[in-house]
Design a protein around this motif. Structure first.
Motif, PDB file in Angstrom:
ATOM      1  N   GLU A 126       0.900  -1.328   0.346  1.00 58.68           N
ATOM      2  CA  GLU A 126       0.393  -0.045   0.091  1.00 58.68           C
ATOM      3  C   GLU A 126       0.652   1.013   0.219  1.00 58.68           C
ATOM      4  O   GLU A 126       1.397   1.099   0.568  1.00 58.68           O
ATOM      5  CB  GLU A 126      -0.926  -0.131   1.339  1.00 58.68           C
ATOM      6  N   SER A 127       0.616   2.117  -0.653  1.00 56.38           N
ATOM      7  CA  SER A 127       0.963   3.740  -0.979  1.00 56.38           C
ATOM      8  C   SER A 127       0.824   3.892   0.434  1.00 56.38           C
ATOM      9  O   SER A 127       2.220   4.859   0.615  1.00 56.38           O
ATOM     10  CB  SER A 127       0.672   4.625  -1.811  1.00 56.38           C
ATOM     11  N   LEU A 170       4.161   3.033   2.430  1.00 58.68           N
ATOM     12  CA  LEU A 170       5.775   3.427   1.257  1.00 58.68           C
ATOM     13  C   LEU A 170       5.673   5.428   2.049  1.00 58.68           C
ATOM     14  O   LEU A 170       6.994   5.233   3.025  1.00 58.68           O
ATOM     15  CB  LEU A 170       6.086   3.698   0.415  1.00 58.68           C
ATOM     16  N   PHE A 171       4.578   5.967   2.011  1.00 61.58           N
ATOM     17  CA  PHE A 171       4.870   7.671   2.526  1.00 61.58           C
ATOM     18  C   PHE A 171       4.708   7.991   4.165  1.00 61.58           C
ATOM     19  O   PHE A 171       5.151   8.697   4.400  1.00 61.58           O
ATOM     20  CB  PHE A 171       3.835   8.143   1.461  1.00 61.58           C
ATOM     21  N   ILE A 211       3.326  11.966  -4.864  1.00 63.71           N
ATOM     22  CA  ILE A 211       1.791  12.364  -4.986  1.00 63.71           C
ATOM     23  C   ILE A 211       2.336  13.032  -4.727  1.00 63.71           C
ATOM     24  O   ILE A 211       2.243  14.288  -4.516  1.00 63.71           O
ATOM     25  CB  ILE A 211       0.798  11.204  -3.706  1.00 63.71           C
ATOM     26  N   LEU A 228       0.787   9.018  -8.975  1.00 62.81           N
ATOM     27  CA  LEU A 228       2.466   9.431  -7.827  1.00 62.81           C
ATOM     28  C   LEU A 228       3.678   9.559  -9.668  1.00 62.81           C
ATOM     29  O   LEU A 228       3.249   8.925 -10.750  1.00 62.81           O
ATOM     30  CB  LEU A 228       2.794   7.604  -7.981  1.00 62.81           C
TER      31      LEU A 228
END
Length: 57
Positions: free
Chosen positions: A23-24, A27-28, A47, A53
Motif C-alpha cells: 500500500e502506498s 511507503l509514504f 504523490i 504517482l
C-alpha cells in the motif's frame, strides 16, 4: 477490460505468490514524497495533488 483498482485485478496467468502488493500509505507514512535508492541511484517518488504517482531520477 479496463481496471481502475490494481488490487481488484485478477492475474490469471501468474500465481499470486509472485506479486507483492504494498500500500502506498505504508511507503509514504503521511508524507507526499519519498526517496528510493535503486542500483546506486536515488529516485524520488511523489504523490501529486491529483493523487497520482510520479517517479523521477
Amino acid at each position: 477490460m479496463m481496471v481502475d483498482n490494481f488490487k481488484d485485478m485478477a492475474l490469471q496467468s501468474e500465481p499470486a505468490a509472485q506479486y507483492r502488493i504494498i500500500e502506498s500509505a505504508d511507503l509514504f507514512r503521511g508524507t507526499n514524497e519519498i526517496m528510493i535508492r535503486h542500483d546506486g541511484l536515488v529516485y524520488r517518488l511523489k504523490i501529486t495533488r491529483q493523487g497520482k504517482l510520479i517517479l523521477n531520477k
